[in-house]
Write an enzyme that holds these catalytic residues in place. Structure first.
Site, PDB file in Angstrom:
ATOM      1  N   HIS A 129      41.353  46.126  28.861  1.00 17.71           N
ATOM      2  CA  HIS A 129      40.962  45.643  27.526  1.00 17.71           C
ATOM      3  C   HIS A 129      41.622  44.303  27.184  1.00 17.71           C
ATOM      4  O   HIS A 129      41.082  43.516  26.412  1.00 17.71           O
ATOM      5  CB  HIS A 129      41.345  46.666  26.447  1.00 17.71           C
ATOM      6  CG  HIS A 129      40.633  47.982  26.580  1.00 17.71           C
ATOM      7  ND1 HIS A 129      39.407  48.111  27.176  1.00 17.71           N
ATOM      8  CD2 HIS A 129      40.985  49.225  26.188  1.00 17.71           C
ATOM      9  CE1 HIS A 129      39.039  49.377  27.149  1.00 17.71           C
ATOM     10  NE2 HIS A 129      39.975  50.079  26.559  1.00 17.71           N
ATOM     11  N   CYS A 375      42.065  56.794  30.181  1.00 10.80           N
ATOM     12  CA  CYS A 375      41.126  55.709  30.519  1.00 10.80           C
ATOM     13  C   CYS A 375      41.835  54.400  30.857  1.00 10.80           C
ATOM     14  O   CYS A 375      41.183  53.382  31.073  1.00 10.80           O
ATOM     15  CB  CYS A 375      40.152  55.485  29.370  1.00 10.80           C
ATOM     16  SG  CYS A 375      38.985  56.828  29.178  1.00 10.80           S
ATOM     17  N   PHE A 376      43.149  54.378  30.855  1.00  6.95           N
ATOM     18  CA  PHE A 376      43.919  53.231  31.348  1.00  6.95           C
ATOM     19  C   PHE A 376      43.539  51.907  30.694  1.00  6.95           C
ATOM     20  O   PHE A 376      43.488  50.862  31.354  1.00  6.95           O
ATOM     21  CB  PHE A 376      43.782  53.109  32.874  1.00  6.95           C
ATOM     22  CG  PHE A 376      43.914  54.417  33.594  1.00  6.95           C
ATOM     23  CD1 PHE A 376      45.135  55.057  33.669  1.00  6.95           C
ATOM     24  CD2 PHE A 376      42.802  55.029  34.147  1.00  6.95           C
ATOM     25  CE1 PHE A 376      45.253  56.289  34.301  1.00  6.95           C
ATOM     26  CE2 PHE A 376      42.907  56.250  34.778  1.00  6.95           C
ATOM     27  CZ  PHE A 376      44.140  56.892  34.849  1.00  6.95           C
ATOM     28  N   CYS A 377      43.270  51.938  29.395  1.00  4.06           N
ATOM     29  CA  CYS A 377      42.885  50.703  28.670  1.00  4.06           C
ATOM     30  C   CYS A 377      41.719  49.995  29.348  1.00  4.06           C
ATOM     31  O   CYS A 377      41.675  48.758  29.418  1.00  4.06           O
ATOM     32  CB  CYS A 377      44.066  49.737  28.536  1.00  4.06           C
ATOM     33  SG  CYS A 377      45.465  50.439  27.698  1.00  4.06           S
ATOM     34  N   ALA A 378      40.798  50.777  29.888  1.00 12.09           N
ATOM     35  CA  ALA A 378      39.627  50.188  30.542  1.00 12.09           C
ATOM     36  C   ALA A 378      38.445  51.143  30.330  1.00 12.09           C
ATOM     37  O   ALA A 378      37.839  51.625  31.285  1.00 12.09           O
ATOM     38  CB  ALA A 378      39.911  49.967  32.025  1.00 12.09           C
TER      39      ALA A 378
END
Ligand code: PMP
Length: 471
Positions: A129, A375-378
């Site tokens: 992100h 979601c690992f900032c993605a």
């Protein structure tokens, strides 16, 4: 099972990697950190450099005293170390220190010289992100599509670049994915971007700790115009990051943040901004962080980035091979051990019979293995990897907006650092085998709002391990 592995020499370089931490059954186990894509432990040499520096710590860029001058000297030296590490040169580039990669990219998004003709950013569907959202508020953004396994689809990149050749101002792409470890062909993309008159930013938060990054001179068609890094992912967790980029960009325009340090002259009527990098470093800088980053770079350079890459590729190949033997485990991205040297040691996983949040929780609470899940900032990338349809995505979104993340799609991720060993991977694989076969003891309760699981009866005394009051 005992396996004999080649001796690894890197553990001694690091702080805290042999520490035992508590587990649910009351015993302690050596903590195995497999969450290096998020943050890495400090190098001993970094801790030592910071300790040594504290004796002389003083104001930077201000005082006339010896300590102030020494601090200014060390801070500016650190800047040069970062530039050298990334193959930048002071005639063409500047190094702006900030908090982290996120701040670096936000700064570039505010300072980039968009024009009315060139007002478009080409990025990808695999970005963190932090290399997506800043562009959305600065320009029009196109997200280039991906292959089904999650690599950049270069044919689509070429087509988008060609279709928008006159309008693309910047290609903003990750050097390597924090979810799949895929490495992008950054110099090839740079050459293509430059051929249409655009520039390129490479988000090197993941790439720089694991591979040599070479920005190259501006007259090389494959050069990188901007690179962003975070020291806490490079074994120097003292709160600094850097944006290294074209000097000419930062020689012009107003700074995005104004205040002390950014000016040459101020009258009540007007302001003359300072030259780069000072114009873009408002307020007192993080001198300690910069020195820590430079010390980490010195250590990584002494070890050699080729050696770093070699060790991590061996770990990754071993892990992919070992994990493939667990029938309940799904490996996302590229699962072929033969290609381990072409990607980073970041492996996204899912157990077929256990939610990702729960698998990560059991690994932590019962096996003292630290991973991350979610979601690992993605978010867009995870939806793509999981093949979630737009209707499903809408349904999940509605539940999440109603503060229910209990069915949030996601994965859990193992990510390796230089100090990890084959034994760490054995422990991880054995723990997964246990979890997949129901061999864990906790009664886990899910918190709907966060989606996370906690075992009943978990109440460690954190103060026993570290307490701010004892210092
Ligand atoms: N980009 C990538 C590829 C990342 O992995 C991360 C951190 N996970 C970031 C950007 C953001 O880094 P930071 O949190 O240090 O700003």
């Amino acid at each position: 099972m005992t396996t004999t592995h080649p001796k690894q020499d890197f553990r001694d370089y690091f702080v805290g990697v042999d520490v035992a931490t508590p587990t649910l059954d009351g015993s302690t186990r050596r903590y195995v950190n497999l969450d290096n894509a998020a943050s890495t432990p400090p190098l001993r040499s970094v801790q030592q450099a910071v300790n040594d520096f504290m004796t002389y710590y003083s104001s930077v860029h201000r005082g006339t005293g010896f300590k102030s001058q020494l601090c200014t000297h060390a801070y500016e030296q650190s800047r040069q170390v970062v530039m050298d590490f990334l193959g930048a040169n002071p005639a063409e580039h500047t190094c702006i220190f900030g908090k982290n990669t996120t701040e670096a990219i936000n700064k570039l998004a505010r300072r980039f010289p968009f024009t009315s003709q060139r007002d478009l950013v080409l990025t990808t569907g695999m970005e963190h992100h932090s290399n997506d959202l800043p562009w959305r508020s600065a320009a029009e953004v196109i997200h280039v599509g991906l292959t089904p396994d999650g690599q950049l689809d270069e044919a689509k990149f070429d087509a988008q670049l060609e279709a928008n050749a006159r309008r693309v101002a910047l290609v903003a792409v990750t050097g390597a994915s924090n979810v799949t470890g895929f490495i992008n062909p950054i110099h090839r993309l740079a050459e293509k971007a430059h051929a249409v008159g655009a520039q390129i930013l490479v988000d090197c938060a993941q790439l720089a700790p694991h591979r040599k990054v070479e920005m190259r001179p501006l007259d090389d068609p494959a050069h990188l115009d901007y690179v962003a890094i975070s020291a806490h992912k490079m074994y120097a967790p003292y709160g600094v990051g850097a944006l290294v980029g074209r000097r000419d960009t930062f020689e012009h325009g107003d700074p995005d943040m104004r205040g002390g340090g950014t000016v040459e002259i101020v009258t009540l009527e007007d302001v003359v901004w300072a030259e780069p990098p000072d114009r873009d470093e408002a307020g007192s800088p993080n001198t300690v962080g910069a020195i820590a980053l430079a010390a980490a770079i010195a250590q990584l350079t002494t070890i050699g980035m080729e050696e770093v890459a070699r060790h991590e590729a061996a770990l990754t190949a071993y892990a992919l091979d070992r994990l493939a033997k667990i029938p309940q485990l799904l490996i996302y991205g590229d699962s072929d051990p033969a290609r381990a040297s072409e990607r980073l040691g970041v492996i996204p996983l899912q157990l077929k019979n256990i939610p990702h949040f729960k698998a990560a929780a059991v690994l932590g609470y019962e096996f003292a293995i630290g991973v991350r899940s979610g979601c690992f900032c993605a978010h867009p990338y995870i939806l793509h990897l999981l093949g979630i349809t737009p209707e499903e995505a809408r349904r999940v979104r509605a539940r999440m907006l109603a503060r229910d993340k209990s069915e949030m799609p996601g994965l859990f991720r193992a990510s390796f650092g230089l100090y990890n060993t084959f034994e760490d991977i054995d422990l991880f694989a054995e723990a997964l085998e246990n979890i997949a076969n129901g061999r864990y003891q906790g009664k886990y309760v899910q918190d709907k709002a966060s989606g996370e699981y906690r075992p009943l009866g978990w109440a460690p005394d954190y103060d026993q391990y570290f307490s701010i009051n004892k210092h």
